[in-house]
Design a protein around this motif. Structure first.
Motif, PDB file in Angstrom:
ATOM      1  N   LYS A  89       0.258   8.704   5.581  1.00 49.35           N
ATOM      2  CA  LYS A  89      -0.949   7.834   5.508  1.00 49.35           C
ATOM      3  C   LYS A  89      -0.369   6.099   5.890  1.00 49.35           C
ATOM      4  O   LYS A  89       0.392   5.306   6.177  1.00 49.35           O
ATOM      5  CB  LYS A  89      -1.224   7.426   3.382  1.00 49.35           C
ATOM      6  CG  LYS A  89      -1.765   9.031   3.134  1.00 49.35           C
ATOM      7  CD  LYS A  89      -1.742   8.869   1.882  1.00 49.35           C
ATOM      8  CE  LYS A  89      -1.940  10.365   0.911  1.00 49.35           C
ATOM      9  NZ  LYS A  89      -2.651   9.972  -0.097  1.00 49.35           N
ATOM     10  N   GLY A  90      -1.553   5.195   5.676  1.00 47.85           N
ATOM     11  CA  GLY A  90      -1.337   3.669   6.334  1.00 47.85           C
ATOM     12  C   GLY A  90      -0.792   3.368   7.570  1.00 47.85           C
ATOM     13  O   GLY A  90      -0.090   2.275   7.927  1.00 47.85           O
TER      14      GLY A  90
ATOM     15  N   LYS B  23       1.134  -1.343  -0.089  1.00 48.16           N
ATOM     16  CA  LYS B  23       0.191   0.249  -0.722  1.00 48.16           C
ATOM     17  C   LYS B  23       0.623   1.087  -0.148  1.00 48.16           C
ATOM     18  O   LYS B  23       0.617   2.186  -1.284  1.00 48.16           O
ATOM     19  CB  LYS B  23      -1.041   0.085   1.742  1.00 48.16           C
ATOM     20  CG  LYS B  23      -1.930   0.996   1.096  1.00 48.16           C
ATOM     21  CD  LYS B  23      -3.303   1.115   2.528  1.00 48.16           C
ATOM     22  CE  LYS B  23      -3.948   2.046   2.195  1.00 48.16           C
ATOM     23  NZ  LYS B  23      -2.694   3.885   2.255  1.00 48.16           N
ATOM     24  N   ALA B  24       1.350   1.538   0.559  1.00 47.44           N
ATOM     25  CA  ALA B  24       2.881   2.150   0.874  1.00 47.44           C
ATOM     26  C   ALA B  24       3.734   2.771  -0.991  1.00 47.44           C
ATOM     27  O   ALA B  24       3.971   3.618  -1.258  1.00 47.44           O
ATOM     28  CB  ALA B  24       3.640   2.356   2.037  1.00 47.44           C
ATOM     29  N   ALA B  25       3.757   1.583  -1.216  1.00 46.74           N
ATOM     30  CA  ALA B  25       4.107   1.642  -2.211  1.00 46.74           C
ATOM     31  C   ALA B  25       3.521   2.914  -4.018  1.00 46.74           C
ATOM     32  O   ALA B  25       4.041   3.370  -4.172  1.00 46.74           O
ATOM     33  CB  ALA B  25       4.896   0.331  -2.919  1.00 46.74           C
ATOM     34  N   LEU B  26       1.571   2.639  -3.453  1.00 44.99           N
ATOM     35  CA  LEU B  26       0.809   2.528  -4.555  1.00 44.99           C
ATOM     36  C   LEU B  26       0.803   4.049  -3.330  1.00 44.99           C
ATOM     37  O   LEU B  26       0.530   5.077  -4.353  1.00 44.99           O
ATOM     38  CB  LEU B  26      -0.094   1.520  -4.423  1.00 44.99           C
ATOM     39  CG  LEU B  26      -0.143   0.805  -4.670  1.00 44.99           C
ATOM     40  CD1 LEU B  26      -1.465  -0.490  -4.304  1.00 44.99           C
ATOM     41  CD2 LEU B  26       0.462   0.534  -6.355  1.00 44.99           C
ATOM     42  N   ASP B  27       1.201   4.760  -2.266  1.00 47.64           N
ATOM     43  CA  ASP B  27       0.697   5.723  -1.712  1.00 47.64           C
ATOM     44  C   ASP B  27       2.089   6.950  -2.335  1.00 47.64           C
ATOM     45  O   ASP B  27       1.950   7.735  -2.486  1.00 47.64           O
ATOM     46  CB  ASP B  27       1.050   5.673  -0.763  1.00 47.64           C
ATOM     47  CG  ASP B  27      -0.815   4.870  -0.170  1.00 47.64           C
ATOM     48  OD1 ASP B  27      -1.598   5.040  -0.653  1.00 47.64           O
ATOM     49  OD2 ASP B  27      -0.572   4.849   1.437  1.00 47.64           O
ATOM     50  N   VAL B  28       2.846   6.117  -2.153  1.00 43.82           N
ATOM     51  CA  VAL B  28       4.096   7.218  -3.479  1.00 43.82           C
ATOM     52  C   VAL B  28       3.694   7.397  -4.181  1.00 43.82           C
ATOM     53  O   VAL B  28       4.309   8.685  -5.334  1.00 43.82           O
ATOM     54  CB  VAL B  28       5.401   6.210  -2.916  1.00 43.82           C
ATOM     55  CG1 VAL B  28       6.861   6.561  -3.516  1.00 43.82           C
ATOM     56  CG2 VAL B  28       6.390   6.186  -1.108  1.00 43.82           C
ATOM     57  N   LYS B  29       3.533   6.487  -5.487  1.00 42.64           N
ATOM     58  CA  LYS B  29       3.163   6.529  -7.111  1.00 42.64           C
ATOM     59  C   LYS B  29       1.815   7.920  -7.032  1.00 42.64           C
ATOM     60  O   LYS B  29       2.399   8.646  -7.612  1.00 42.64           O
ATOM     61  CB  LYS B  29       2.807   5.748  -7.423  1.00 42.64           C
ATOM     62  CG  LYS B  29       4.339   4.357  -7.579  1.00 42.64           C
ATOM     63  CD  LYS B  29       3.366   3.694  -9.337  1.00 42.64           C
ATOM     64  CE  LYS B  29       4.421   2.866  -8.937  1.00 42.64           C
ATOM     65  NZ  LYS B  29       4.339   0.974 -10.039  1.00 42.64           N
ATOM     66  N   ALA B  30       1.395   7.534  -5.839  1.00 39.81           N
ATOM     67  CA  ALA B  30       0.055   8.663  -6.070  1.00 39.81           C
ATOM     68  C   ALA B  30       0.166   9.511  -5.568  1.00 39.81           C
ATOM     69  O   ALA B  30       0.064  11.415  -6.249  1.00 39.81           O
ATOM     70  CB  ALA B  30      -0.676   7.983  -4.998  1.00 39.81           C
TER      71      ALA B  30
END
Length: 165
Positions: free
Chosen positions: A70-71, A53-60
């Motif tokens: 987040k997370g 989830k953190a990897a997706l948040d970094v992209k976003a």
């Protein structure tokens, strides 16, 4: 550990409740190994979920700094099981050490009393104990000894090279 309880689900709470000191003291080494395996699997699951989830948040978000706040729950769950794993690992190490010491004392007592724990052969000429083994049918020549020593040295050099990496 109490800081994390608010974020855990019922089945996760049941697993964490098994870490109460009274319950841990009642477990033997095999039961502790089973508990350690279950806690480690839960920890790995939550760490994996948090990282994904953190990897997706970094992209976003466009950067790690912006995505860091987040997370929350996933991070708390991962931290909870990390701490739980440390508790179980510590207790398991203590119990394993105690059992190893008891086994060592048992072996030393057996050795002092003259009873071997090794194999016995009933019709052996040395009274039922296994001797040093058979003599060689041939004698090694100097060349064979040198070659064997060289081979051992070569293996030691190779292992030393690997160890220094």
């Amino acid at each position: 550990m109490d800081d994390y309880l608010w974020v855990l689900k019922d089945d996760e709470l049941a697993l964490v409740r098994e870490l109460e000191p009274e319950r841990l003291k009642a477990l033997d080494e095999d039961e502790l190994l089973d508990l350690h395996r279950r806690v480690r699997r839960a920890r790995n699951k939550h760490v994996k979920n948090y990282r994904r989830k953190a990897a997706l948040d970094v992209k976003a978000a466009g950067g790690r700094g912006k995505a860091a706040p987040k997370g929350g729950k996933a991070r708390w769950r991962a931290a909870a099981f990390e701490e739980a794993l440390a508790i179980v690992s510590g207790r398991l190490a203590h119990v394993a050490h105690l059992q190893a010491e008891a086994l060592k004392e048992e072996r030393l007592a057996r050795a002092r009393s003259g009873k071997s724990s090794g194999p016995e052969i009933a019709d052996h000429p040395q009274g039922g104990k296994v001797g040093p083994g058979r003599d060689r049918e041939y004698e090694k020549t100097t060349g064979g000894l040198k070659r064997d020593a060289s081979s051992r040295a070569q293996g030691a050099r190779r292992q030393g090279k690997k160890d220094s990496r």
